[in-house]
Design an enzyme around this catalytic site. Structure first.
Site, PDB file in Angstrom:
ATOM      1  N   GLU A 429      11.252  63.230 -30.699  1.00 53.19           N
ATOM      2  CA  GLU A 429      10.258  62.308 -30.130  1.00 53.19           C
ATOM      3  C   GLU A 429       9.336  63.004 -29.140  1.00 53.19           C
ATOM      4  O   GLU A 429       9.054  62.459 -28.066  1.00 53.19           O
ATOM      5  CB  GLU A 429      10.959  61.115 -29.469  1.00 53.19           C
ATOM      6  CG  GLU A 429      11.766  60.299 -30.445  1.00 53.19           C
ATOM      7  CD  GLU A 429      12.356  59.031 -29.849  1.00 53.19           C
ATOM      8  OE1 GLU A 429      12.212  58.802 -28.643  1.00 53.19           O
ATOM      9  OE2 GLU A 429      12.958  58.261 -30.621  1.00 53.19           O
ATOM     10  N   GLU A 505      17.361  59.219 -36.332  1.00 57.68           N
ATOM     11  CA  GLU A 505      18.002  58.463 -35.248  1.00 57.68           C
ATOM     12  C   GLU A 505      17.919  56.992 -35.643  1.00 57.68           C
ATOM     13  O   GLU A 505      16.823  56.494 -35.936  1.00 57.68           O
ATOM     14  CB  GLU A 505      17.253  58.743 -33.947  1.00 57.68           C
ATOM     15  CG  GLU A 505      18.091  58.496 -32.719  1.00 57.68           C
ATOM     16  CD  GLU A 505      17.398  59.001 -31.462  1.00 57.68           C
ATOM     17  OE1 GLU A 505      17.080  60.201 -31.379  1.00 57.68           O
ATOM     18  OE2 GLU A 505      17.161  58.166 -30.580  1.00 57.68           O
TER      19      GLU A 505
HETATM   20  C1  GAL Z   1      15.462  57.440 -28.597  1.00 58.48           C
HETATM   21  C2  GAL Z   1      15.664  58.819 -27.991  1.00 58.48           C
HETATM   22  C3  GAL Z   1      17.091  58.987 -27.506  1.00 58.48           C
HETATM   23  C4  GAL Z   1      17.503  57.788 -26.720  1.00 58.48           C
HETATM   24  C5  GAL Z   1      17.381  56.566 -27.575  1.00 58.48           C
HETATM   25  C6  GAL Z   1      17.849  55.300 -26.920  1.00 58.48           C
HETATM   26  O1  GAL Z   1      14.151  57.082 -28.652  1.00 58.48           O
HETATM   27  O2  GAL Z   1      15.390  59.808 -28.928  1.00 58.48           O
HETATM   28  O3  GAL Z   1      17.204  60.150 -26.736  1.00 58.48           O
HETATM   29  O4  GAL Z   1      16.692  57.712 -25.603  1.00 58.48           O
HETATM   30  O5  GAL Z   1      16.030  56.407 -27.899  1.00 58.48           O
HETATM   31  O6  GAL Z   1      17.603  54.215 -27.742  1.00 58.48           O
END
Ligand code: GAL
Length: 813
Positions: A429, A505
């Protein structure tokens, strides 16, 4: 014989070191600098001098995390910021974002070591597997070098400064405020080692083993070895898992300090998560016929392929990643790496059916990679959470220009022989996603990975999906990784040229173990007065979603190559949705809590990922005094598609998984059950309606007795091995008390020490290393660490008005 004798002297003299050379005949010695360290927090520039008096400094062993002993304090690294990647526009006070533990400021470490057989023909390398952060290293009063990124692996050649005895090693570390989005830990949190070899040697991380042309009859093993010296020849012996010699090979052909050998292995046994078969290559270097160096590399034979037609295949078989993201901290142990603690986590993930891990958002420890190879996990090894554009003021953006290439080179060279690594990630991100520069940066970083390792693809976890579709960023990546944004998968698939997508993710569903909120409803950023989230698994963040929505994509879209769930375990820091309120100080995202205890969600993933074992799990617990007659929905996470629910023997109806909503497709839900104390029973049914198996939850009486259950009965007496003991409370009839919150006390006798306790409550301010803690939702976990003595260890747990409990654990060599 002579070498054996030298090794013995070496061992006896180096009281501060552990001698790890397993082969007495090896002409190289590796010492892990584990013991004998002195540590102090603060500014101690004079400590560089060898004659500095550090007698009042704390004695510690490394790996060490100076911040995990607390205390928690909301003022530490309080960040008044708008988290733009979470769509915030106004700055607000974020307490606990980095765990509210004292990681900021300087910390100094000192150690003294000897290298008795050192002479002018030796090369001495000092290797750090991570140092949090901005390490500056001094030996015998001279600066050896420095690095910046706390997660990076790096080494220095200290041959010119090392002496046979009385070497004073000093490491200065510095952690800036606002340098992280989670708890980074602090200190020498990974191993430090000395490698003593001859001037004619195999270079540091100088072996690169790849496998190709694999068939059931034969596989090609290519071994490239960088070596320096005169009149060299190289001998390689390959052993199978049982230590039997499979083949040997030797060569004198060297060009530009590189040996390049192709070796055939007949009837190769392939590496996979289901069968993590490892070979080992013993690589010996000779100069003028004299044995001058030797290394041993474990490797696996496996092929990976990412294609437009099939997506991802391992060993020719198409499969989807059943992965989790993991931060590096080990909950109550902090960031100090411990192989035994990681192994326990990986066992829990195996039982859940996971087959892949993403090291979010930095270089994985050597220990987790060794275990992933041995236990069978595919690995997505990540590097950075930031490139040139900041997410936090003092993050990696400060170092990017100077260090990005060096950090990638070291990541790849140090870890490329691990069969578990099937993909690299150059970022997560990164705000650079938005810009044209960012697209160029993505290409530059990916090319660096390709230059260092032409065998694996590169991904970036992308959250600005509209932007990366538009500006070409997504098209650059070997593997386009999407973070969340389930509604954009289809569009991204159609826009990007690769023909497949990875859920780099997913989910970010939030819950607190054993906590259930009513009325049961789906919601984004839901908050409650007790700062907990509901374990009905219907709460998520403004940017994220529920697990079931990912499951639909995974199941229905052949071009989605798998997912990495955020996260396998809770971690310190980032207490969304409570990052603006105190005392929340750790995450709610984990499938298991900070103590490693499974939340209900664990069984949801298990019910689809673990295809070997049955899953039949009921939630919530059935102790709802005051809710008599009130609607108290019951969910069942199960590998079966049909079940009947009974409350005190009265049927609540049969439920069958169906496609009406993502939740109905993956969960069995009885939404209108009225609570009555007694017995909740679920019976799984086959297609003909016959009972297959059942599970029961009962209303427990008052807490009566403590119960201990250890994951290990036998520990290695090596001063590092850990046993995790789940402590719970039952009523007089032996039923678990799901709401018990008694204060318990722990004592450990004989051959182990009390290491930590953790109850998984993200709002608890009790310190992990102090031997007393409250139960949270009826449970907590105590960690014992073995001593170096063989014998028995005894844990005693007691609490007011409770029958105490004792557990014995054996310690052996
Ligand atoms: C994502 C990020 C993670 C964590 C997660 C929480 O956007 O890559 O590191 O912050 O959100 O939802």
């Amino acid at each position: 014989m002579k070498l054996n004798y030298l090794a013995l002297i070496f061992y006896l003299t180096l009281t501060s070191c552990t001698y790890t050379n397993q082969d007495g005949n090896s002409p190289r010695q590796t010492m892990i600098l584990k013991e004998g360290w002195k540590f102090k927090k603060g500014n101690f520039i004079q400590a560089i001098q060898p004659d500095f008096n550090d007698s009042d400094w704390q004695s510690v062993s490394v790996p060490h995390d100076w911040a995990i002993y607390g205390p928690f304090d909301k003022e530490i690294d309080k960040q008044v910021v708008a988290i733009t990647q979470n769509n915030e526009t106004n700055a607000s006070e974020k307490t606990g974002r980095t765990g509210a533990l004292p990681y900021t400021g300087q910390g100094w470490y000192r150690n003294t070591f000897s290298i008795p057989d050192l002479d002018n023909n030796k090369k001495v390398i000092l290797q750090f597997e991570g140092a949090m952060s901005e390490p500056e290293v001094f030996l015998n009063g001279e600066k050896v070098g420095e690095w910046k990124y706390g997660y990076a692996y790096f080494y220095f050649d200290i041959s010119h400064l090392a002496k046979p005895s009385n070497n004073t090693l000093v490491v200065k570390l510095n952690n800036r405020e606002k340098s992280s989005r989670w708890y980074p830990g602090a200190g020498l949190f990974r191993k430090v080692s000395l490698i003593v070899k001859n001037k004619q040697h195999i270079k540091q991380w100088g072996n690169f083993i790849t496998t190709s042309n694999i068939s059931p009859e034969i596989a090609n093993i290519n071994i490239k070895t960088q070596a320096v010296g005169k009149n060299l020849d190289l001998k390689i012996q390959i052993y199978n898992k049982d230590g039997e010699l499979v083949t040997r090979h030797s060569t004198k052909e060297i060009s530009n300090e590189l040996f390049n050998q192709n070796i055939k292995i007949k009837n190769p046994v392939l590496w996979s998560p289901e069968s993590p078969y490892l070979y080992s290559a013993v690589i010996s270097l000779y100069s003028n016929g004299q044995h001058v160096d030797q290394t041993e590399e474990k490797f696996g034979i496996r092929s990976i392929d990412y294609s437009k037609e099939k997506g991802f295949s391992l060993n020719g078989r198409v499969r989807k990643f059943k992965g989790v993201c993991l931060h590096h901290d080990l909950g109550p142990l902090g960031a100090a790496v411990n192989k035994s603690a990681i192994k326990r986590r990986l066992k829990i993930l195996k039982d859940m059916g996971a087959d892949a891990i993403r090291s979010a958002h930095n270089m994985p420890s050597f220990e987790i990679l060794e275990l992933a190879d041995e236990m069978g996990f595919m690995f997505l090894a990540e590097s950075f959470d930031e490139w040139k554009k900041p997410k936090v003021k003092n993050g990696y953006n400060l170092y990017f220009d100077e260090y990005a290439e060096k950090d990638i080179v070291n990541l790849v060279r140090a870890t490329r022989n691990h069969p578990s690594i099937v993909m690299w990630s150059s970022g997560n991100e990164v705000p650079d996603q938005w810009s044209k520069d960012g697209v160029e940066r993505a290409k530059w970083l990916q090319d660096l990975f390709h230059r260092e390792d032409p065998t694996r693809p590169v991904t970036v976890g992308m959250d600005q999906v509209e932007a990366v579709m538009e500006n070409g960023f997504g098209a650059v990546m070997d593997v386009p990784g999407l973070n969340y944004r389930v509604n954009l998968y289809e569009k991204a698939y159609n826009t990007f040229p690769q023909g497949f997508l990875l859920g780099s993710e997913t989910a970010s569903t939030v819950s607190s173990r054993g906590i259930y909120k009513f009325p049961v409803k789906e919601g984004s950023m839901v908050k409650y007065e007790d700062y907990q989230s509901s374990s009905y698994d219907l709460e998520y963040c403004s940017w994220s979603n529920l697990p079931d929505e990912d499951f639909v994509l995974q199941d229905d879209k052949p071009w989605v190559i798998g997912e990495f769930v955020w996260t396998g375990f809770d971690y310190l820091g980032e207490p969304t949705p409570y990052d603006e309120v105190w005392p929340s100080r750790s995450s709610y995202f984990g499938i298991s809590d900070l103590a490693g205890l499974p939340k209900d969600r664990y069984y949801l993933y298990r019910s689809r990922w673990n295809t070997q074992d049955e899953t039949l799990h009921i939630l919530p617990h059935w102790n709802w005094e005051g809710r008599e007659g009130k609607i108290t929905p019951v969910f069942v996470y199960t590998s079966y598609s049909k079940a009947e629910l009974f409350v005190n023997g009265i049927s609540q109806g049969i439920r069958v998984k169906n496609d009406s909503t993502p939740q109905h497709r993956y969960r069995l839900m009885w939404l209108d059950v009225k609570y009555q104390p007694g017995e909740l029973k679920v019976v799984a049914l086959n297609d003909d309606g016959k009972a297959i198996t059942e599970k029961t939850v009962v209303t427990a009486g008052k807490p009566y007795k403590i119960v201990l259950e250890s994951d290990r009965r036998l520990l290695k007496a090596d001063g590092k091995d850990l046993a995790y003991i789940t402590v719970s409370v039952v009523d007089k009839a032996g039923n678990p008390c799901p709401k018990a919150d008694n204060q318990l006390n722990f004592s450990v006798e004989r051959n182990a020490t009390f290491k930590a306790a953790c109850n998984g409550d993200p709002t608890s301010l009790e310190m992990f290393h102090i031997p007393t803690m409250k139960l949270f939702s009826g449970k907590l976990v105590v960690t014992l660490q073995s001593s170096n003595e063989v014998g028995e260890a005894v844990l005693k747990v007691d609490g007011d008005d409770l029958e105490g409990a004792t557990l014995k654990i054996e310690t052996k060599n």
